[in-house]
Design an enzyme around this catalytic site. Structure first.
Site, mmCIF file in Angstrom:
data_model
loop_
_atom_site.group_PDB
_atom_site.id
_atom_site.type_symbol
_atom_site.label_atom_id
_atom_site.label_comp_id
_atom_site.label_asym_id
_atom_site.label_seq_id
_atom_site.Cartn_x
_atom_site.Cartn_y
_atom_site.Cartn_z
ATOM 1 N N GLU A 26 6.086 -5.518 6.435
ATOM 2 C CA GLU A 26 7.109 -4.533 6.786
ATOM 3 C C GLU A 26 7.311 -4.467 8.296
ATOM 4 O O GLU A 26 6.468 -4.929 9.070
ATOM 5 C CB GLU A 26 6.716 -3.148 6.269
ATOM 6 N N LYS A 158 -1.068 7.295 1.988
ATOM 7 C CA LYS A 158 -1.402 7.967 3.244
ATOM 8 C C LYS A 158 -2.043 9.326 2.953
ATOM 9 O O LYS A 158 -1.601 10.072 2.072
ATOM 10 C CB LYS A 158 -0.149 8.132 4.097
#
Length: 301
Positions: A26, A158
């Site tokens: 990414e 996360k």
């Protein structure tokens, strides 16, 4: 499965044409996730890690409204230093292409482009998920994982998220969560998350490849989410990370920060509060995930 709307780097195009292992990477982590100059240093190093482990890196971004599969050094430097790089999730793509914007791709959009470009595996840091709060704020990463037959290597979700709700969402929507040498669903900075578990554990790339091949034979359209704990020497205890997060969330509320700006703000403030420990953990897990993705790519191509 190349498309004329994409531009491929020479390295990525050659690997695709010869069916050699590729790993998608990414670009949001370069443009928005890491501070300067560590972002440029990381972007160059992580591509080299993929190469050293026998695969071709393909960092993905949108430049001048064109999806780019694989970037050259100049393009990486542009993303690392530009002040007007958009953060692109799936909903943003029609506007980005129509208005010829420059944008960095999230987990969702990197997955979207990687699969359509013919890439089978993608390495990232941590996925988005269900945010803390009223439960309606759900990252576009999750539905993309449920609808894109890619393998995504990450350090779990996360830690700023509602982790139990995120794990439940993945289960409900048919995303198989595979633990790399772990039974626990990691939470980015820490390898354990209060008894959240993976669906299965694998010890090596060959075992992971067997599960990926079975998914493909069944023609399931969901991703395999392969979760890898942060290297032990960089791990931050869950309670310590939570303390940093609570303070960062309080500050975000005081400053009316929300939407796309929330995650970068929280990660930046946690880095500052931890004296850089969370940044070191982030870099370590990103590099580790790239290495493992390359090892798996060598088996599945």
């Amino acid at each position: 499965m190349q498309t004329p709307d994409f531009k491929f780097s020479e390295e990525a195009a050659d690997a695709l044409a010869e069916n050699r292992p590729l790993v998608a990477l990414e670009s949001t982590v370069i443009a928005h996730g890491l501070p300067r100059p560590q972002n440029l240093e990381f972007a160059v190093e992580v591509e080299e890690i993929v190469r050293k482990n026998g695969a071709t890196p393909a960092t993905i971004a949108v430049l001048d409204g064109v999806p780019q599969i694989g970037l050259n050094r100049r393009q990486i430097e542009f993303l690392a230093s530009g002040d007007n790089i958009s953060k692109l999730s799936r909903r943003d793509l029609p506007v980005a292409l129509a208005k010829k914007l420059d944008g960095a791709t999230t987990v969702a959009t990197t997955s979207f482009f990687a699969h359509r470009a013919g890439i089978k595996i993608f390495a990232t840091g941590g996925i988005g998920g269900v945010h803390r709060g009223d439960g309606w704020d759900v990252s576009a990463d999750l539905p993309e994982l449920a609808s894109t037959p890619l393998t995504v290597v990450c350090a779990g979700a996360k830690s700023i998220l509602n982790l139990p709700a995120t794990r439940e969402w993945l289960e409900t929507n048919g995303v198989c969560v595979v633990g790399w040498q772990t039974n626990d669903f990691p939470a980015f900075y820490t390898g354990q998350t209060n008894n959240l578990k993976t669906d299965v554990r694998v010890e090596n790339a060959a075992e992971a490849a067997e599960i990926i091949a079975s998914r493909d034979r069944l023609k399931l359209e969901s991703a395999i989410l392969l979760v890898v704990p942060v290297p032990a020497e960089f791990e931050i205890p869950f309670g310590t990370a939570e303390k940093f997060l609570v303070q960062a969330l309080r500050e975000a509320g005081e400053q009316n920060i929300s939407g796309k700006e929330m995650t970068p703000f929280l990660l930046r403030r946690m880095t500052e509060q931890s004296g850089g420990a969370t940044l070191l953990a982030n870099l370590a897990l990103l590099k580790q995930n790239a290495r493992i993705a390359a090892q798996i790519a060598k088996v599945i191509y």
